[in-house]
Write an enzyme that holds these catalytic residues in place. Structure first.
Site, PDB file in Angstrom:
ATOM      1  N   ASP A  29      -5.436   1.090   4.075  1.00 22.80           N
ATOM      2  CA  ASP A  29      -5.930   2.269   4.435  1.00 22.80           C
ATOM      3  C   ASP A  29      -4.811   2.749   5.371  1.00 22.80           C
ATOM      4  O   ASP A  29      -4.467   2.392   6.351  1.00 22.80           O
ATOM      5  CB  ASP A  29      -7.112   3.312   4.085  1.00 22.80           C
ATOM      6  CG  ASP A  29      -6.478   4.715   3.779  1.00 22.80           C
ATOM      7  OD1 ASP A  29      -7.178   4.855   2.964  1.00 22.80           O
ATOM      8  OD2 ASP A  29      -6.119   5.332   5.104  1.00 22.80           O
ATOM      9  N   ILE A  30      -3.918   3.761   5.424  1.00 23.58           N
ATOM     10  CA  ILE A  30      -2.829   4.501   6.276  1.00 23.58           C
ATOM     11  C   ILE A  30      -3.264   4.759   7.391  1.00 23.58           C
ATOM     12  O   ILE A  30      -2.965   5.333   7.890  1.00 23.58           O
ATOM     13  CB  ILE A  30      -1.753   4.954   5.218  1.00 23.58           C
ATOM     14  CG1 ILE A  30      -0.848   4.418   6.290  1.00 23.58           C
ATOM     15  CG2 ILE A  30      -1.629   6.131   4.975  1.00 23.58           C
ATOM     16  CD1 ILE A  30       0.837   5.195   6.145  1.00 23.58           C
ATOM     17  N   HIS A  93      -8.525   3.747  -6.931  1.00 19.15           N
ATOM     18  CA  HIS A  93      -8.601   2.100  -5.532  1.00 19.15           C
ATOM     19  C   HIS A  93     -10.004   2.825  -4.901  1.00 19.15           C
ATOM     20  O   HIS A  93     -10.342   3.618  -5.114  1.00 19.15           O
ATOM     21  CB  HIS A  93      -7.744   2.768  -4.823  1.00 19.15           C
ATOM     22  CG  HIS A  93      -7.779   4.706  -4.227  1.00 19.15           C
ATOM     23  ND1 HIS A  93      -6.897   5.518  -5.821  1.00 19.15           N
ATOM     24  CD2 HIS A  93      -8.361   5.544  -3.051  1.00 19.15           C
ATOM     25  CE1 HIS A  93      -7.381   6.897  -4.628  1.00 19.15           C
ATOM     26  NE2 HIS A  93      -7.669   6.132  -3.609  1.00 19.15           N
ATOM     27  N   HIS A  95     -12.254   2.296  -2.051  1.00 12.40           N
ATOM     28  CA  HIS A  95     -12.374   1.998  -0.752  1.00 12.40           C
ATOM     29  C   HIS A  95     -13.661   0.822   0.331  1.00 12.40           C
ATOM     30  O   HIS A  95     -14.516   1.080  -0.421  1.00 12.40           O
ATOM     31  CB  HIS A  95     -12.582   3.583   0.339  1.00 12.40           C
ATOM     32  CG  HIS A  95     -11.690   4.575  -0.395  1.00 12.40           C
ATOM     33  ND1 HIS A  95     -10.735   4.821   0.716  1.00 12.40           N
ATOM     34  CD2 HIS A  95     -11.678   5.585  -1.037  1.00 12.40           C
ATOM     35  CE1 HIS A  95     -10.205   6.119   0.336  1.00 12.40           C
ATOM     36  NE2 HIS A  95     -11.024   5.936  -0.888  1.00 12.40           N
TER      37      HIS A  95
HETATM   38  P1  AMP Z   1      -8.688   9.451  -2.478  1.00 11.98           P
HETATM   39  O1  AMP Z   1      -7.397   9.269  -3.264  1.00 11.98           O
HETATM   40  O2  AMP Z   1      -8.775  10.857  -1.828  1.00 11.98           O
HETATM   41  O3  AMP Z   1      -9.184   8.051  -1.840  1.00 11.98           O
HETATM   42  O4  AMP Z   1      -7.876   9.931  -1.096  1.00 11.98           O
HETATM   43  C1  AMP Z   1      -6.655   8.624  -0.595  1.00 11.98           C
HETATM   44  C2  AMP Z   1      -6.602   6.701   0.033  1.00 11.98           C
HETATM   45  O5  AMP Z   1      -5.357   6.766  -0.042  1.00 11.98           O
HETATM   46  C3  AMP Z   1      -6.670   7.715   1.473  1.00 11.98           C
HETATM   47  O6  AMP Z   1      -7.622   7.402   2.234  1.00 11.98           O
HETATM   48  C4  AMP Z   1      -5.727   8.186   2.010  1.00 11.98           C
HETATM   49  O7  AMP Z   1      -5.155   7.543   4.007  1.00 11.98           O
HETATM   50  C5  AMP Z   1      -5.076   6.811   1.544  1.00 11.98           C
HETATM   51  N1  AMP Z   1      -3.363   6.518   1.532  1.00 11.98           N
HETATM   52  C6  AMP Z   1      -2.177   7.525   0.721  1.00 11.98           C
HETATM   53  N2  AMP Z   1      -1.581   7.136   1.082  1.00 11.98           N
HETATM   54  C7  AMP Z   1      -1.208   5.392   1.657  1.00 11.98           C
HETATM   55  C8  AMP Z   1      -0.142   4.293   1.460  1.00 11.98           C
HETATM   56  N3  AMP Z   1       0.797   5.072   1.531  1.00 11.98           N
HETATM   57  N4  AMP Z   1      -0.517   3.328   2.091  1.00 11.98           N
HETATM   58  C9  AMP Z   1      -2.000   3.775   2.824  1.00 11.98           C
HETATM   59  N5  AMP Z   1      -3.386   4.298   2.343  1.00 11.98           N
HETATM   60  C10 AMP Z   1      -2.596   5.537   1.671  1.00 11.98           C
END
Ligand code: AMP
Length: 130
Positions: A29-30, A93, A95
């Site tokens: 995760d970024i 996704h 986590h």
């Molecule tokens: P959620 O949709 O609420 O589960 O959150 C989306 C997750 O994706 C968050 O934890 C972000 O930090 C992560 N995220 C968004 N863009 C990127 C990326 N380009 N690379 C890695 N993680 C990402």
């Protein structure tokens, strides 16, 4: 329009890639809430996890299990927690978050980790996956 995660799958956007199979991809995760915060995604672009067909859902879950086992070797923790939110990115996704206390699974947490450290972490976790 392709999601940001589809762009990662296509190699159009960089990521700290951990591990992949034919249908699934794991990357860091970024904006990690804990050291070793990993996302596991199906390469297929589907928004909502419970819209995945049974086979794809099982495959993603087994993929996440495999990644979690590697993650636990590299980031010592009591357990690896799993969460599905999906409000920000409309691409399924899971986590995975190393957990030593319940408050470690707090999406208001944000760790500052350098890109170099994330790259090394991704490499180590990938190498620890059987
Ligand atoms: P959620 O949709 O609420 O589960 O959150 C989306 C997750 O994706 C968050 O934890 C972000 O930090 C992560 N995220 C968004 N863009 C990127 C990326 N380009 N690379 C890695 N993680 C990402």
């Amino acid at each position: 329009m392709a999601t940001i995660f589809s762009k990662i799958v296509a190699g159009e956007i960089p990521c700290h890639r951990v591990f992949e199979t034919e249908h699934c991809l794991a990357f860091l995760d970024i904006n990690p809430i804990a050291r070793g915060h990993v996302l596991c995604i199906p390469k297929q672009e589907v928004d909502y996890i419970f819209d995945l067909d049974d086979e794809s859902l099982c495959e993603l879950q087994l993929f996440a299990k495999r990644v979690a086992r590697g993650l636990k070797k590299v980031c010592p923790c009591i357990k690896v927690a799993q969460a599905v939110i999906g409000v920000d990115v409309p691409h399924v996704h899971i986590h995975l978050v190393p957990l030593n206390k319940p408050s470690d699974l707090n999406f208001s947490n944000h760790l500052e980790i350098s890109s170099e450290e994330l790259s090394e972490l991704a490499r180590q976790i990938g190498a620890a996956i059987d």
